[in-house]
Design an enzyme around this catalytic site. Structure first.
Site, PDB file in Angstrom:
ATOM      1  N   ARG A 227      -1.880  11.932  -7.444  1.00  0.00           N
ATOM      2  CA  ARG A 227      -0.796  12.484  -8.250  1.00  0.00           C
ATOM      3  C   ARG A 227      -1.016  12.229  -9.732  1.00  0.00           C
ATOM      4  O   ARG A 227      -0.728  13.057 -10.569  1.00  0.00           O
ATOM      5  CB  ARG A 227       0.531  11.860  -7.812  1.00  0.00           C
ATOM      6  CG  ARG A 227       1.648  12.075  -8.814  1.00  0.00           C
ATOM      7  CD  ARG A 227       3.005  11.927  -8.193  1.00  0.00           C
ATOM      8  NE  ARG A 227       3.108  12.660  -6.955  1.00  0.00           N
ATOM      9  CZ  ARG A 227       3.715  12.209  -5.853  1.00  0.00           C
ATOM     10  NH1 ARG A 227       4.274  11.023  -5.852  1.00  0.00           N
ATOM     11  NH2 ARG A 227       3.763  12.950  -4.770  1.00  0.00           N
TER      12      ARG A 227
ATOM     13  N   ARG B  36      -5.860   7.569 -10.919  1.00  0.00           N
ATOM     14  CA  ARG B  36      -5.747   6.655  -9.780  1.00  0.00           C
ATOM     15  C   ARG B  36      -5.253   7.381  -8.542  1.00  0.00           C
ATOM     16  O   ARG B  36      -4.529   8.376  -8.647  1.00  0.00           O
ATOM     17  CB  ARG B  36      -4.830   5.480 -10.109  1.00  0.00           C
ATOM     18  CG  ARG B  36      -3.435   5.869 -10.572  1.00  0.00           C
ATOM     19  CD  ARG B  36      -2.903   4.787 -11.496  1.00  0.00           C
ATOM     20  NE  ARG B  36      -1.494   4.962 -11.833  1.00  0.00           N
ATOM     21  CZ  ARG B  36      -1.055   5.780 -12.795  1.00  0.00           C
ATOM     22  NH1 ARG B  36      -1.896   6.541 -13.455  1.00  0.00           N
ATOM     23  NH2 ARG B  36       0.237   5.858 -13.054  1.00  0.00           N
TER      24      ARG B  36
ATOM     25  N   CYS C 152       2.387  -1.366  10.558  1.00  0.00           N
ATOM     26  CA  CYS C 152       2.825  -2.499   9.746  1.00  0.00           C
ATOM     27  C   CYS C 152       3.172  -3.644  10.691  1.00  0.00           C
ATOM     28  O   CYS C 152       3.384  -3.424  11.883  1.00  0.00           O
ATOM     29  CB  CYS C 152       4.055  -2.143   8.927  1.00  0.00           C
ATOM     30  SG  CYS C 152       3.737  -0.767   7.814  1.00  0.00           S
TER      31      CYS C 152
ATOM     32  N   CYS D 285      10.319  -1.507   8.065  1.00  0.00           N
ATOM     33  CA  CYS D 285      11.475  -1.494   7.168  1.00  0.00           C
ATOM     34  C   CYS D 285      12.240  -0.213   7.425  1.00  0.00           C
ATOM     35  O   CYS D 285      11.674   0.883   7.349  1.00  0.00           O
ATOM     36  CB  CYS D 285      11.023  -1.511   5.711  1.00  0.00           C
ATOM     37  SG  CYS D 285       9.717  -2.709   5.403  1.00  0.00           S
TER      38      CYS D 285
ATOM     39  N   CYS E 261      11.813   2.831   5.086  1.00  0.00           N
ATOM     40  CA  CYS E 261      10.427   3.115   4.668  1.00  0.00           C
ATOM     41  C   CYS E 261      10.264   4.555   4.171  1.00  0.00           C
ATOM     42  O   CYS E 261      10.607   5.503   4.870  1.00  0.00           O
ATOM     43  CB  CYS E 261       9.469   2.868   5.812  1.00  0.00           C
ATOM     44  SG  CYS E 261       7.763   3.279   5.372  1.00  0.00           S
TER      45      CYS E 261
ATOM     46  N   ARG F  11       7.647   6.176   3.882  1.00  0.00           N
ATOM     47  CA  ARG F  11       6.649   6.893   4.679  1.00  0.00           C
ATOM     48  C   ARG F  11       6.957   6.861   6.174  1.00  0.00           C
ATOM     49  O   ARG F  11       6.057   6.909   7.005  1.00  0.00           O
ATOM     50  CB  ARG F  11       5.268   6.291   4.412  1.00  0.00           C
ATOM     51  CG  ARG F  11       4.497   7.120   3.413  1.00  0.00           C
ATOM     52  CD  ARG F  11       3.151   6.533   3.056  1.00  0.00           C
ATOM     53  NE  ARG F  11       3.081   6.475   1.620  1.00  0.00           N
ATOM     54  CZ  ARG F  11       2.674   5.441   0.912  1.00  0.00           C
ATOM     55  NH1 ARG F  11       2.237   4.363   1.513  1.00  0.00           N
ATOM     56  NH2 ARG F  11       2.682   5.490  -0.400  1.00  0.00           N
TER      57      ARG F  11
ATOM     58  N   ASP G  90      14.271   5.652  -2.249  1.00  0.00           N
ATOM     59  CA  ASP G  90      13.882   7.057  -2.116  1.00  0.00           C
ATOM     60  C   ASP G  90      14.848   7.799  -1.200  1.00  0.00           C
ATOM     61  O   ASP G  90      15.484   7.199  -0.332  1.00  0.00           O
ATOM     62  CB  ASP G  90      12.463   7.155  -1.539  1.00  0.00           C
ATOM     63  CG  ASP G  90      11.410   6.675  -2.530  1.00  0.00           C
ATOM     64  OD1 ASP G  90      11.652   6.790  -3.750  1.00  0.00           O
ATOM     65  OD2 ASP G  90      10.358   6.182  -2.079  1.00  0.00           O
TER      66      ASP G  90
ATOM     67  N   ASP H  71      11.267   7.115  -8.071  1.00  0.00           N
ATOM     68  CA  ASP H  71      10.140   7.975  -7.700  1.00  0.00           C
ATOM     69  C   ASP H  71      10.780   9.342  -7.446  1.00  0.00           C
ATOM     70  O   ASP H  71      11.476   9.544  -6.447  1.00  0.00           O
ATOM     71  CB  ASP H  71       9.421   7.420  -6.458  1.00  0.00           C
ATOM     72  CG  ASP H  71       7.948   7.787  -6.471  1.00  0.00           C
ATOM     73  OD1 ASP H  71       7.594   8.828  -7.064  1.00  0.00           O
ATOM     74  OD2 ASP H  71       7.134   7.028  -5.886  1.00  0.00           O
TER      75      ASP H  71
ATOM     76  N   LYS I 210       6.792   8.363 -10.563  1.00  0.00           N
ATOM     77  CA  LYS I 210       7.687   7.275 -10.969  1.00  0.00           C
ATOM     78  C   LYS I 210       8.199   7.509 -12.384  1.00  0.00           C
ATOM     79  O   LYS I 210       7.423   7.709 -13.304  1.00  0.00           O
ATOM     80  CB  LYS I 210       6.932   5.951 -10.923  1.00  0.00           C
ATOM     81  CG  LYS I 210       6.457   5.572  -9.531  1.00  0.00           C
ATOM     82  CD  LYS I 210       5.687   4.270  -9.568  1.00  0.00           C
ATOM     83  CE  LYS I 210       5.138   3.904  -8.208  1.00  0.00           C
ATOM     84  NZ  LYS I 210       4.056   4.790  -7.749  1.00  0.00           N
TER      85      LYS I 210
HETATM   86  C1  LIG Z   1       3.010   4.454  -7.132  1.00  0.00           C
HETATM   87  C2  LIG Z   1       1.850   5.316  -7.014  1.00  0.00           C
HETATM   88  C3  LIG Z   1       0.646   5.001  -7.653  1.00  0.00           C
HETATM   89  C4  LIG Z   1       0.465   3.765  -8.488  1.00  0.00           C
HETATM   90  O1  LIG Z   1       1.279   3.816  -9.618  1.00  0.00           O
HETATM   91  P1  LIG Z   1       1.251   2.658 -10.720  1.00  0.00           P
HETATM   92  O2  LIG Z   1       2.376   2.968 -11.627  1.00  0.00           O
HETATM   93  O3  LIG Z   1      -0.092   2.739 -11.383  1.00  0.00           O
HETATM   94  O4  LIG Z   1       1.408   1.364  -9.992  1.00  0.00           O
HETATM   95  C5  LIG Z   1      -0.386   5.881  -7.527  1.00  0.00           C
HETATM   96  N1  LIG Z   1      -0.260   7.026  -6.814  1.00  0.00           N
HETATM   97  C6  LIG Z   1       0.881   7.353  -6.196  1.00  0.00           C
HETATM   98  C7  LIG Z   1       0.966   8.631  -5.447  1.00  0.00           C
HETATM   99  C8  LIG Z   1       1.980   6.521  -6.272  1.00  0.00           C
HETATM  100  O5  LIG Z   1       3.120   6.835  -5.644  1.00  0.00           O
HETATM  101  S1  SF4 Z   2       7.963  -0.108   3.471  1.00  0.00           S
HETATM  102 FE1  SF4 Z   2       7.009   1.110   5.126  1.00  0.00          FE
HETATM  103  S2  SF4 Z   2       4.805   0.877   4.784  1.00  0.00           S
HETATM  104 FE2  SF4 Z   2       5.813  -0.773   3.638  1.00  0.00          FE
HETATM  105  S3  SF4 Z   2       5.839  -2.527   5.066  1.00  0.00           S
HETATM  106 FE3  SF4 Z   2       7.795  -1.459   5.287  1.00  0.00          FE
HETATM  107  S4  SF4 Z   2       7.446  -0.069   7.005  1.00  0.00           S
HETATM  108 FE4  SF4 Z   2       5.438  -0.679   6.276  1.00  0.00          FE
END
Ligand SMILES: *Cc1c(COP(=O)(O)O)cnc(C)c1O
Ligand code: SF4
Length: 397
Positions: free
Chosen positions: A134, A138, A147, A151, A154, A156, A315, A352, A359
């Site tokens: 994104r 990075r 995991c 959580c 979560c 995801r 989120d 986010d 973010k």
């Molecule tokens: C959070 C995130 C990162 C890392 O973001 P930083 O602000 O550098 O910690 C990178 N890629 C994605 C898709 C993210 O959600």
């Molecule tokens: S937030 Fe989601 S990915 Fe992170 S530890 Fe909890 S369950 Fe696992």
């Protein structure tokens, strides 16, 4: 020799002290008969995870709201709690902040119109399975969908635990090939699921392959293992991790009670291995939406050599409305931290953004007014200060 026997005695004493300490801990919970060796073995902790309603009901009296949902959770995000983490729950407190994070509640079945299974739009920024690209320099590199515990909020949960049948299979070679081809990527963030749930050899292999890519400057791991399963942070694992510096680790803690003696030791081992540690918290209703709790958390994190990194507004993940708290509350917490405690203790509060916005920092407003000549600022105590802008001096020719 007198010296040796003294040393032996000291060792015996330390050993006994340690055993007593461990005995105390184990007998404090429900796994009273368990050998200490088993308790300290991360594989034992995983094998004995609480994953069914029967197991849970044998250990704790569920409220009707929880009972109704534990079975249904199998279709959304699996139930999973390590015995170690379960012991941190106050069994007599229905609103225990640890309990709210890991025991499903019926509200999870209620989806709001603004909620999504993929609230941050990760799928739309995924050029190959398991890579989310994104930001310019990075990438997120997902290595597993498992995991140590799950959580309930979560972000995801569409893939994590595989309860929805997402069937995540990271294609490691394709992920690595993508990064090789994209020379602008200088920072790789391993995530999932929890990367430290993989075995030592696998972690070693992944880090080694990434380190072989010349344009990768730094590696990062996002993990909740030091909190859910501190037994996993062994000396052997630390020996592997420290071969790949600069390597940063972001942990995930939400409440000061999660920072136990065990977690603190695990974090100490990581810090001693030269790994800079950061923490990401999610602002959760009834868990940490309180300035006193948050201040205790961030101060305790510093004691564990962890820098609070992000505080996330929750989120908009399906079934999370009961855990969300207002942005106003989040800002109020930030105002209550800045100036009132160590600057190092203060995380960046972020949202986010939905639909892949990434973010976005949310900050209290300390600027009262501003024009070309001056700015009027408010300090942490609410007092006003004026700061003049530089004026353009006429230089004599
Ligand atoms: C959070 C995130 C990162 C890392 O973001 P930083 O602000 O550098 O910690 C990178 N890629 C994605 C898709 C993210 O959600
Ligand atoms: S937030 Fe989601 S990915 Fe992170 S530890 Fe909890 S369950 Fe696992």
């Amino acid at each position: 020799m007198p010296n040796d026997s003294n040393a032996d005695k000291k060792d015996d004493h330390n050993c006994e002290e340690r055993l007593n300490e461990l005995k105390k801990f184990v007998s404090a919970g429900v796994w009273e008969g368990v050998s200490l060796i088993d308790w300290e073995d991360w594989h034992w902790q995983l094998r004995n995870r609480i994953a069914t309603i029967d197991q849970l009901e044998n250990l704790i009296k569920l409220s009707p709201e929880e009972q109704a949902d534990v079975l249904l959770a199998e279709k959304r995000l699996a139930l999973g709690i390590t015995p170690y983490f379960f012991n941190l729950i106050d069994k007599h407190d229905l609103s225990c902040p640890i309990r709210r994070q890991v025991i499903p509640r019926i509200e999870e079945t209620q989806s709001m119109p603004w909620e999504r299974d993929d609230p941050c739009g990760e799928e739309s920024s995924s050029p190959v399975p398991g890579i989310v690209h994104r930001y310019p320099d990075r990438v997120l590199f997902l290595v597993t969908d498992r995991c140590a515990s799950y959580c309930r909020y979560c972000t995801r949960s569409r893939m994590v635990s595989n309860a929805t049948g997402y069937d995540f299979h990271p294609e490691f070679e394709r992920q690595v090939a993508y990064i090789r081809e994209h020379k602008e990527v200088r920072d790789v963030l391993l995530s999932g699921g929890d990367p430290l749930l993989l075995n030592d050899d696998k972690i070693d292999e992944i880090l080694k392959r990434l380190r072989q890519i010349p344009h990768i400057e730094m590696l990062r791991i996002g993990t909740r293992i030091p909190i859910f399963l501190p037994q996993r942070i062994t000396a052997e694992l630390c020996d592997i991790l420290k071969k790949y510096h600069p390597l940063f680790i972001s942990i995930h803690t939400n409440h000061p009670r999660e920072l136990t003696v065990e977690s603190r030791k695990a974090l100490g081992r990581l810090a001693d291995a030269g790994i800079p540690l950061g923490n990401q918290s999610v602002l959760l209703k009834g868990v940490n939406d309180d300035v006193v709790v948050m201040k205790a958390l961030v101060q305790k994190l510093l004691m564990c050599r962890v820098k609070p990194y992000y505080l996330y507004q929750c989120d908009l993940v399906s079934g999370s409305e009961h855990l969300r708290t207002s942005i106003k509350k989040g800002i109020e917490i930030m105002i209550g931290l800045r100036g009132f405690t160590t600057g190092y203790a203060i995380p960046q509060y972020v949202i986010d953004a939905p639909n892949g916005g990434g973010k976005i920092p949310i900050n209290p407003n300390y600027i009262v007014s501003q024009n070309d000549e001056r700015i009027i600022l408010r300090n942490y105590e609410g007092k006003l200060y004026e700061y003049p802008e530089p004026i353009c001096l006429n230089v004599v020719k």
